[in-house]
Design an enzyme around this catalytic site. Structure first.
Site, PDB file in Angstrom:
ATOM      1  CG  ASP A  96      -1.563   1.230   1.585  1.00 58.09           C
ATOM      2  OD1 ASP A  96      -1.908   1.955   0.646  1.00 58.09           O
ATOM      3  OD2 ASP A  96      -1.783   1.506   2.793  1.00 58.09           O
ATOM      4  CB  VAL A 121      -2.629   7.939  -9.251  1.00 58.46           C
ATOM      5  CG1 VAL A 121      -1.908   9.145  -8.642  1.00 58.46           C
ATOM      6  CG2 VAL A 121      -1.722   6.707  -9.195  1.00 58.46           C
ATOM      7  N   GLY A 140     -10.022   8.768  -5.624  1.00 54.53           N
ATOM      8  CA  GLY A 140     -10.794   8.466  -4.413  1.00 54.53           C
ATOM      9  C   GLY A 140     -11.598   9.657  -3.919  1.00 54.53           C
ATOM     10  CB  CYS A 155      -7.884  11.362  -3.406  1.00 51.04           C
ATOM     11  SG  CYS A 155      -8.009   9.617  -3.132  1.00 51.04           S
ATOM     12  CG  ASP A 204      -7.892   1.714  -4.562  1.00 49.96           C
ATOM     13  OD1 ASP A 204      -8.973   1.991  -4.003  1.00 49.96           O
ATOM     14  OD2 ASP A 204      -6.774   1.894  -4.032  1.00 49.96           O
ATOM     15  N   GLY A 205     -10.824   3.186  -6.162  1.00 47.15           N
ATOM     16  CA  GLY A 205     -11.179   4.586  -5.909  1.00 47.15           C
ATOM     17  C   GLY A 205     -12.189   5.139  -6.883  1.00 47.15           C
ATOM     18  N   GLY A 217     -13.874   2.419  -0.890  1.00 42.63           N
ATOM     19  CA  GLY A 217     -13.543   3.009   0.405  1.00 42.63           C
ATOM     20  C   GLY A 217     -14.736   3.677   1.052  1.00 42.63           C
ATOM     21  NE  ARG A 235      -8.279   8.658  10.213  1.00 37.38           N
ATOM     22  CZ  ARG A 235      -7.702   8.848  11.384  1.00 37.38           C
ATOM     23  NH1 ARG A 235      -7.694  10.046  11.941  1.00 37.38           N
ATOM     24  NH2 ARG A 235      -7.116   7.858  12.017  1.00 37.38           N
ATOM     25  CG  MET A 264      -5.663   5.386   4.651  1.00 35.53           C
ATOM     26  SD  MET A 264      -6.660   5.594   6.153  1.00 35.53           S
ATOM     27  CE  MET A 264      -5.444   5.745   7.417  1.00 35.53           C
TER      28      MET A 264
HETATM   29  P1  XMP Z   1     -13.089   5.764  -2.518  1.00 35.53           P
HETATM   30  O1  XMP Z   1     -13.476   6.703  -3.614  1.00 35.53           O
HETATM   31  O2  XMP Z   1     -13.709   4.427  -2.685  1.00 35.53           O
HETATM   32  O3  XMP Z   1     -11.510   5.593  -2.683  1.00 35.53           O
HETATM   33  O4  XMP Z   1     -13.328   6.349  -1.166  1.00 35.53           O
HETATM   34  C1  XMP Z   1     -10.771   4.783  -1.811  1.00 35.53           C
HETATM   35  C2  XMP Z   1      -9.305   4.805  -2.194  1.00 35.53           C
HETATM   36  O5  XMP Z   1      -8.744   6.121  -2.044  1.00 35.53           O
HETATM   37  C3  XMP Z   1      -7.337   5.999  -1.854  1.00 35.53           C
HETATM   38  N1  XMP Z   1      -6.943   6.835  -0.704  1.00 35.53           N
HETATM   39  C4  XMP Z   1      -6.321   8.019  -0.823  1.00 35.53           C
HETATM   40  N2  XMP Z   1      -5.877   8.692  -1.923  1.00 35.53           N
HETATM   41  N3  XMP Z   1      -5.129  10.456  -0.517  1.00 35.53           N
HETATM   42  C5  XMP Z   1      -5.278   9.910  -1.762  1.00 35.53           C
HETATM   43  O6  XMP Z   1      -4.869  10.534  -2.741  1.00 35.53           O
HETATM   44  C6  XMP Z   1      -5.529   9.823   0.627  1.00 35.53           C
HETATM   45  O7  XMP Z   1      -5.399  10.337   1.732  1.00 35.53           O
HETATM   46  C7  XMP Z   1      -6.157   8.539   0.460  1.00 35.53           C
HETATM   47  N4  XMP Z   1      -6.668   7.633   1.344  1.00 35.53           N
HETATM   48  C8  XMP Z   1      -7.146   6.618   0.602  1.00 35.53           C
HETATM   49  C9  XMP Z   1      -7.031   4.552  -1.601  1.00 35.53           C
HETATM   50  O8  XMP Z   1      -6.473   4.014  -2.780  1.00 35.53           O
HETATM   51  C10 XMP Z   1      -8.413   3.978  -1.296  1.00 35.53           C
HETATM   52  O9  XMP Z   1      -8.522   2.608  -1.522  1.00 35.53           O
END
Ligand code: XMP
Length: 475
Positions: free
Chosen positions: A249, A300, A303, A306, A339-340, A362, A387, A389
């Site tokens: 990760d 990338v 999310g 993000c 992912d996202g 997420g 939140r 990460m």
């Molecule tokens: P969703 O849209 O499903 O996305 O909430 C979940 C994914 O977001 C990523 N993730 C982050 N990306 N800053 C980022 O740019 C962050 O703080 C962060 N936290 C999570 C991660 O890939 C997750 O599975």
């Protein structure tokens, strides 16, 4: 410097063209997919390794539904390994090493073990692992004098129903039914404990026939590791705890750090599949596969929480990222996980059609009962917190960041509230139902057929507004 000539597209930029369909009922379609070579899922959905989304409770529910949960890494390695163990113990064909206590333990201490091990019954054994009795929560419920010993309250050996090792589940079911008991210890000729079959496990098998399980009938679970010093040891503890898949990760998975860590993890834990990421390009996929990854996580900046794209200016709109990564992954023979950015089942269908084998979700799951964290009330409505990460609060709450200066942190995520949605099972039913309908619109019975038949059409802004409810007042 150069500029790409073609546009980057994401979910809302496109629709899928309907095709003539032989599918009579969406029940005839299959949502089965490949997580990594050798491990399949009945539904193509994975809960994200975020501290507001996946710990053991979410992972258990996801695996029972046929998906998978990835336990996040923002806790000590020991605690994360305990979360993995909790999932692995949640269901079994046969419990190979049942929890045992000695007869001279106090009932109070036995009660503490039951809570700690999350079990309603303990086998009582001597120092040679010979069965002496069973102690269940019912036996200790009203024992409040604090001095009683396990031997005083247990059901002794001569009143227990047992069976020999090798007893099949069908035989066990009949024995448990005949005797109206819930636990069947398996005992060898010397009276030593060789396993345990419980009625709960048998019922769960019938209740969740699609569950994602390993060869021993235990639920599967994945867990995340990072790239910093100490993460290899974390991976070691997770593997020891029985983790089925490791997930590397890191926000920028196409980095020397990530490639090197992928190589090290694949060398040291060759028997455990590794999903590495996140990347958003074909080159990223190729480099991680070359380093040994068995599947690649793609995304990338798409999310919900993000702000990577705002803060750094980098990212690839998610549909294009999936298409380009999938092309490289297909050549290499590895699956990808989108992912996202998933907000509804239509996004899942588009991600699969674009070439992903599964999606990671997420914040949509952060609002469910099974996610970590409490429900909060605002203006009479119920919410949970999600939140990023890399958000300020998540970064500050990490153990190794206790002395960090707040001003030195550049957050790439935000903290937010999401509506409380009840059990994740209800949400999964909607998502999977939507995917099945999507398959039927494409004339596809399987995800592979969807990918082969899919034809995207780009939408104008007017098309986007036409795709949502319009000119009506929603009730
Ligand atoms: P969703 O849209 O499903 O996305 O909430 C979940 C994914 O977001 C990523 N993730 C982050 N990306 N800053 C980022 O740019 C962050 O703080 C962060 N936290 C999570 C991660 O890939 C997750 O599975």
């Amino acid at each position: 410097m150069r500029i790409r000539q073609h546009e980057g597209l994401t979910f809302d930029d496109v629709l899928l063209m309907p095709h003539r369909s032989p599918v009579q009922s969406r029940r005839d379609t299959s949502t089965a997919t490949e997580l990594v070579p050798g491990i399949s899922l009945a539904i193509p959905i994975i809960s994200a390794n975020m501290d507001t989304v996946t710990e053991s409770e979410m992972a258990i529910t996801m695996a029972r539904a046929g998906g998978l949960g990835v336990i996040h890494r923002f806790m000590s390695a020991e605690r994360q390994a305990a979360e993995v163990r909790r999932v692995k113990r949640a269901e079994n064909l046969v419990v190979e090493k049942p929890f045992t206590v000695g007869p001279d333990l106090t009932v109070d201490a036995a009660r503490v073990r039951m809570v700690e091990w999350d079990t309603g019954g303990l086998l009582v054994t001597d120092s040679d692992n010979r069965l002496l009795g069973i102690l269940t929560t019912r036996d200790v419920l009203f024992a409040d004098d604090g001095v009683a010993l396990v031997r005083d309250l247990m059901t002794p050996r001569d009143r227990l129903i047992t069976a020999p090792p090798g007893t099949t589940l069908t035989e066990a079911r009949a024995i448990l039914h005949r005797a109206r008991v819930e636990k069947l210890p398996l005992i060898d000729e010397e009276g030593r404990v060789r396993g345990l079959i419980t009625s709960k496990d048998i019922v769960k098998r019938q209740q969740f026939p699609e569950a994602t399980k390993d060869r021993k009938g235990r639920l599967r679970v994945a867990a995340a590791v990072g790239v910093k010093a100490g993460e290899q040891e974390r991976a070691g503890l997770l593997v020891e705890a029985g983790v089925d898949v490791l997930v590397l990760d890191i926000a920028h998975g196409h980095s020397d750090n990530a490639i090197e860590m992928t190589r090290r993890l694949c060398q040291e834990f060759a028997a455990v599949p590794l999903i590495a990421g996140n990347v958003a390009t074909g080159d990223g996929v190729r480099d991680l596969v070359e380093a040994g990854a068995t599947a690649i996580k793609v995304g990338v900046g798409p999310g919900s929480i993000c702000v990577t794209r705002v803060v750094t200016g980098f990212g690839v709109p998610q549909l294009t990222a999936i298409m380009e990564s999938a092309a490289a992954a297909r050549e290499a023979g590895v699956p990808i996980i989108a992912d996202g950015g998933i907000r509804a089942s239509g996004d899942v269908v588009k991600a699969l059609a674009a070439g992903a084998q599964s999606v990671m979700i997420g914040s949509l799951f952060a609002g469910t009962r099974e996610s970590p964290g409490r429900i909060v009330q605002r203006h009479g409505r119920r919410y949970k917190v999600t939140r990023g990460m890399a958000s300020l609060s998540a970064t500050m709450s990490r153990q190794d960041n206790a002395d960090l200066d707040w001003n030195s942190i550049v957050p790439e995520g935000v903290e937010a509230m999401v509506p409380y949605r009840g059990s994740v099972n209800e949400l999964l039913m909607q998502l999977v139902g939507g995917v099945r309908s999507g398959l039927s619109y494409c004339g596809a019975y399987t995800i592979a057929e969807l990918q082969a038949n899919a034809e995207f059409i780009k939408m104008s802004p007017a098309g986007v507004s036409e795709s949502k409810p319009h000119d009506v007042e929603l009730v």
